[in-house]
Design a protein around this motif. Structure first.
Motif, mmCIF file in Angstrom:
data_model
loop_
_atom_site.group_PDB
_atom_site.id
_atom_site.type_symbol
_atom_site.label_atom_id
_atom_site.label_comp_id
_atom_site.label_asym_id
_atom_site.label_seq_id
_atom_site.Cartn_x
_atom_site.Cartn_y
_atom_site.Cartn_z
ATOM 1 N N GLN A 32 76.451 21.178 9.970
ATOM 2 C CA GLN A 32 76.314 21.346 11.416
ATOM 3 C C GLN A 32 76.432 20.027 12.177
ATOM 4 O OE1 GLN A 32 76.112 24.355 13.047
ATOM 5 N NE2 GLN A 32 76.597 25.079 10.995
ATOM 6 N N ILE A 33 76.621 18.923 11.468
ATOM 7 C CA ILE A 33 76.665 17.605 12.100
ATOM 8 C C ILE A 33 78.097 17.232 12.465
ATOM 9 C CG2 ILE A 33 76.133 15.159 11.838
ATOM 10 C CD1 ILE A 33 74.029 16.013 9.728
ATOM 11 N N VAL A 34 78.332 17.013 13.746
ATOM 12 C CA VAL A 34 79.649 16.580 14.231
ATOM 13 C C VAL A 34 79.763 15.083 13.994
ATOM 14 C CG1 VAL A 34 81.128 16.331 16.261
ATOM 15 C CG2 VAL A 34 79.742 18.397 15.973
ATOM 16 N N TYR A 35 80.852 14.675 13.341
ATOM 17 C CA TYR A 35 81.065 13.245 13.133
ATOM 18 C C TYR A 35 82.292 12.715 13.856
ATOM 19 C CZ TYR A 35 84.476 14.271 9.406
ATOM 20 O OH TYR A 35 85.562 14.721 8.690
ATOM 21 N N VAL A 36 83.178 13.578 14.325
ATOM 22 C CA VAL A 36 84.326 13.195 15.154
ATOM 23 C C VAL A 36 84.586 14.335 16.130
ATOM 24 C CG1 VAL A 36 86.827 12.800 15.184
ATOM 25 C CG2 VAL A 36 85.446 11.708 13.439
ATOM 26 N N PHE A 47 83.019 9.369 17.898
ATOM 27 C CA PHE A 47 82.728 9.343 16.467
ATOM 28 C C PHE A 47 81.338 8.784 16.219
ATOM 29 C CE2 PHE A 47 84.839 5.487 17.696
ATOM 30 C CZ PHE A 47 84.188 4.465 17.013
ATOM 31 N N GLY A 48 80.776 9.181 15.092
ATOM 32 C CA GLY A 48 79.474 8.691 14.696
ATOM 33 C C GLY A 48 79.512 7.193 14.473
ATOM 34 N N PHE A 49 78.515 6.505 15.028
ATOM 35 C CA PHE A 49 78.444 5.046 14.919
ATOM 36 C C PHE A 49 76.997 4.641 15.182
ATOM 37 C CE2 PHE A 49 79.166 0.635 16.181
ATOM 38 C CZ PHE A 49 80.135 0.256 15.269
ATOM 39 N N PRO A 50 76.475 3.669 14.440
ATOM 40 C CA PRO A 50 75.065 3.285 14.625
ATOM 41 C C PRO A 50 74.750 2.843 16.056
ATOM 42 C CG PRO A 50 75.958 2.304 12.628
ATOM 43 C CD PRO A 50 77.114 2.920 13.366
ATOM 44 N N LYS A 51 73.698 3.403 16.636
ATOM 45 C CA LYS A 51 73.298 3.084 18.011
ATOM 46 C C LYS A 51 73.094 1.593 18.218
ATOM 47 C CE LYS A 51 70.116 6.551 18.274
ATOM 48 N NZ LYS A 51 68.935 7.227 18.807
ATOM 49 N N GLU A 52 72.472 0.947 17.238
ATOM 50 C CA GLU A 52 72.124 -0.459 17.393
ATOM 51 C C GLU A 52 73.342 -1.395 17.356
ATOM 52 O OE1 GLU A 52 71.657 0.926 13.196
ATOM 53 O OE2 GLU A 52 70.768 1.580 15.070
ATOM 54 N N GLU A 53 74.492 -0.883 16.961
ATOM 55 C CA GLU A 53 75.700 -1.715 16.883
ATOM 56 C C GLU A 53 76.740 -1.391 17.954
ATOM 57 O OE1 GLU A 53 77.331 -1.592 12.921
ATOM 58 O OE2 GLU A 53 75.342 -1.655 12.030
ATOM 59 N N LEU A 95 86.095 7.453 8.431
ATOM 60 C CA LEU A 95 85.428 7.415 7.125
ATOM 61 C C LEU A 95 83.969 6.984 7.271
ATOM 62 C CD1 LEU A 95 85.625 7.712 4.055
ATOM 63 C CD2 LEU A 95 86.413 5.328 3.967
ATOM 64 N N GLU A 96 83.716 5.958 8.066
ATOM 65 C CA GLU A 96 82.331 5.502 8.255
ATOM 66 C C GLU A 96 81.493 6.552 8.979
ATOM 67 O OE1 GLU A 96 80.839 2.940 6.760
ATOM 68 O OE2 GLU A 96 82.787 2.688 5.788
ATOM 69 N N ALA A 97 82.084 7.251 9.948
ATOM 70 C CA ALA A 97 81.363 8.322 10.645
ATOM 71 C C ALA A 97 81.024 9.450 9.674
ATOM 72 C CB ALA A 97 82.200 8.845 11.816
ATOM 73 N N TRP A 98 81.983 9.805 8.824
ATOM 74 C CA TRP A 98 81.767 10.855 7.812
ATOM 75 C C TRP A 98 80.659 10.435 6.853
ATOM 76 C CZ3 TRP A 98 82.660 10.322 2.510
ATOM 77 C CH2 TRP A 98 82.606 11.517 1.763
ATOM 78 N N ARG A 99 80.676 9.171 6.435
ATOM 79 C CA ARG A 99 79.658 8.679 5.494
ATOM 80 C C ARG A 99 78.246 8.759 6.061
ATOM 81 N NH1 ARG A 99 82.931 3.448 3.112
ATOM 82 N NH2 ARG A 99 84.057 4.609 1.514
ATOM 83 N N MET A 100 78.126 8.679 7.373
ATOM 84 C CA MET A 100 76.803 8.789 8.001
ATOM 85 C C MET A 100 76.235 10.200 7.879
ATOM 86 S SD MET A 100 77.380 6.582 11.493
ATOM 87 C CE MET A 100 75.759 6.953 12.151
ATOM 88 N N CYS A 101 77.093 11.187 7.615
ATOM 89 C CA CYS A 101 76.683 12.599 7.638
ATOM 90 C C CYS A 101 76.492 13.232 6.268
ATOM 91 C CB CYS A 101 77.738 13.426 8.382
ATOM 92 S SG CYS A 101 77.960 12.933 10.072
ATOM 93 N N VAL A 102 77.163 12.710 5.269
ATOM 94 C CA VAL A 102 77.108 13.365 3.959
ATOM 95 C C VAL A 102 75.980 12.794 3.108
ATOM 96 C CG1 VAL A 102 79.548 13.986 3.892
ATOM 97 C CG2 VAL A 102 78.822 11.801 2.937
ATOM 98 N N PRO A 103 75.517 13.565 2.129
ATOM 99 C CA PRO A 103 74.517 13.049 1.203
ATOM 100 C C PRO A 103 75.057 11.840 0.426
ATOM 101 C CG PRO A 103 74.716 15.437 0.997
ATOM 102 C CD PRO A 103 75.840 14.978 1.871
#
Length: 119
Positions: A32-36, A47-53, A95-103
């Motif tokens: 259920q997590i949108v990454y792009v 795309f998913g990206f760390p808030k602090e960066e 790829l980095e956004a996807w990596r934030m979402c998968v186990p």
């Protein structure tokens, strides 16, 4: 310039990734997590990206990257203008956004497969 089809082709290689059309917008999810996600006119890709960066990313290349709209500031999210993006950089961001979402296990399996595929 990167297109939705370029992203679609790349995301098909990522385990557990799925494409959805939600309110006339193309989105890619893991579970259920949108990454792009794309804007309706397909000129912007969020795309998913760390808030602090993200402030540093946007400040470094303000013609390319944008902060998300105010309602999305609470999420790990940033946007990019597709006209300013090349395919290699798109691969890295997606790829980095996807990596934030998968186990972690799935992430590690993908890294091993990618390393084996390199000549």
């Amino acid at each position: 310039m990167v297109t939705v089809d370029d992203v679609r082709q790349f995301t098909r290689t990522l385990p557990r990734s799925s494409e959805h059309l939600i309110r006339d917008r193309v989105k890619f999810r893991v579970g259920q997590i949108v990454y792009v996600a794309f804007s309706r006119d397909e000129t912007l890709m969020g795309f998913g990206f760390p808030k602090e960066e993200r402030e540093a990313l946007v400040a470094a290349e303000p013609d390319k990257f944008l902060m998300p709209r105010e309602s999305d500031l609470r999420f790990n999210w940033v946007e990019v203008r597709l006209a300013e993006l090349d395919v290699a950089e798109m691969h890295e961001l997606v790829l980095e956004a996807w990596r934030m979402c998968v186990p972690k296990k799935v992430r590690l399996e993908q890294q091993l497969a990618a390393e084996r595929a390199r000549p």
